[in-house]
Design a protein around this motif. Structure first.
Motif, PDB file in Angstrom:
ATOM      1  N   ARG A   1       0.862  -1.189   0.000  1.00 45.23           N
ATOM      2  CA  ARG A   1       0.000   0.000   0.000  1.00 45.23           C
ATOM      3  C   ARG A   1       0.899   1.239   0.000  1.00 45.23           C
ATOM      4  O   ARG A   1       1.658   1.453   0.941  1.00 45.23           O
TER       5      ARG A   1
ATOM      6  N   GLU B   1      -1.675  -1.205  -4.212  1.00 43.47           N
ATOM      7  CA  GLU B   1      -2.793  -0.378  -3.782  1.00 43.47           C
ATOM      8  C   GLU B   1      -2.264   1.038  -3.547  1.00 43.47           C
ATOM      9  O   GLU B   1      -1.339   1.223  -2.764  1.00 43.47           O
TER      10      GLU B   1
ATOM     11  N   LEU C   1      -2.924   5.263  -2.749  1.00 45.55           N
ATOM     12  CA  LEU C   1      -3.769   6.340  -2.287  1.00 45.55           C
ATOM     13  C   LEU C   1      -2.968   7.622  -2.345  1.00 45.55           C
ATOM     14  O   LEU C   1      -1.740   7.599  -2.337  1.00 45.55           O
TER      15      LEU C   1
ATOM     16  N   LYS D   1      -4.588  10.054 -11.661  1.00 42.07           N
ATOM     17  CA  LYS D   1      -5.660   9.299 -12.332  1.00 42.07           C
ATOM     18  C   LYS D   1      -5.809   9.768 -13.774  1.00 42.07           C
ATOM     19  O   LYS D   1      -5.848   8.969 -14.706  1.00 42.07           O
TER      20      LYS D   1
ATOM     21  N   ASN E   1      -5.108   3.691 -10.878  1.00 38.95           N
ATOM     22  CA  ASN E   1      -6.258   3.519 -10.007  1.00 38.95           C
ATOM     23  C   ASN E   1      -5.832   3.930  -8.595  1.00 38.95           C
ATOM     24  O   ASN E   1      -5.023   3.244  -7.975  1.00 38.95           O
TER      25      ASN E   1
ATOM     26  N   ASN F   1      -7.014   5.627  -4.705  1.00 35.52           N
ATOM     27  CA  ASN F   1      -7.980   6.065  -3.708  1.00 35.52           C
ATOM     28  C   ASN F   1      -7.576   7.480  -3.311  1.00 35.52           C
ATOM     29  O   ASN F   1      -6.522   7.682  -2.720  1.00 35.52           O
ATOM     30  N   THR F   2      -8.390   8.467  -3.675  1.00 32.15           N
ATOM     31  CA  THR F   2      -8.054   9.867  -3.433  1.00 32.15           C
ATOM     32  C   THR F   2      -8.655  10.350  -2.122  1.00 32.15           C
ATOM     33  O   THR F   2      -9.848  10.187  -1.875  1.00 32.15           O
TER      34      THR F   2
END
Length: 129
Positions: free
Chosen positions: A2, A30, A32, A42, A48, A50-51
């Motif tokens: 992550r 993953e 963010l 993006k 891809n 997570n914002t």
């Protein structure tokens, strides 16, 4: 893994170019990011992500909380050391929490390059097993 991605305004172009170079690696993890950085990555890189909130609006704190909760394994935070930031206490808190929890933190492209090469090398070893 992550990975959190953050970049000050004057470092946005740097993080976009960096993400393009390592897109093949980032796509396997993953991701963010704080608000503006995430939206740019993006749109311009096609990742891809997570914002979270924008850094000055609490995004740095959100990432710090996730570090403390064990939800982030690596942080790339391309900082602008020559421009005063109104949310400097939040930035320092994020850097501090990474140190407290021993989460790797790259604050410039040079250190981020080394970490990405290590990730790539580790993935190459896993692929050969």
């Amino acid at each position: 893994m992550r990975i959190a991605l953050v970049a000050h305004d004057k470092k946005k172009d740097d993080i976009i170019e960096f993400a393009k170079r390592y897109k093949h690696i980032f796509e396997q993890h993953e991701l963010l990011a704080t608000g503006t950085t995430g939206r740019l990555l993006k749109k311009l890189v096609g990742l891809n992500i997570n914002t979270l909130l924008s850094g000055p609006l609490g995004g740095d704190q959100q990432i710090g909380a996730k570090v403390a909760q064990g939800e982030i394994d690596f942080v790339i935070f391309l900082r602008d050391p020559l421009t005063s930031q109104p949310h400097e206490p939040d930035i320092n808190a994020l850097l501090r929490v990474c140190d407290i929890y021993c989460v790797p933190l790259a604050t410039n492209v040079g250190s981020a390059e080394i970490f990405m090469k290590a990730i790539r090398s580790h993935e190459d070893i896993d692929d050969n097993e």
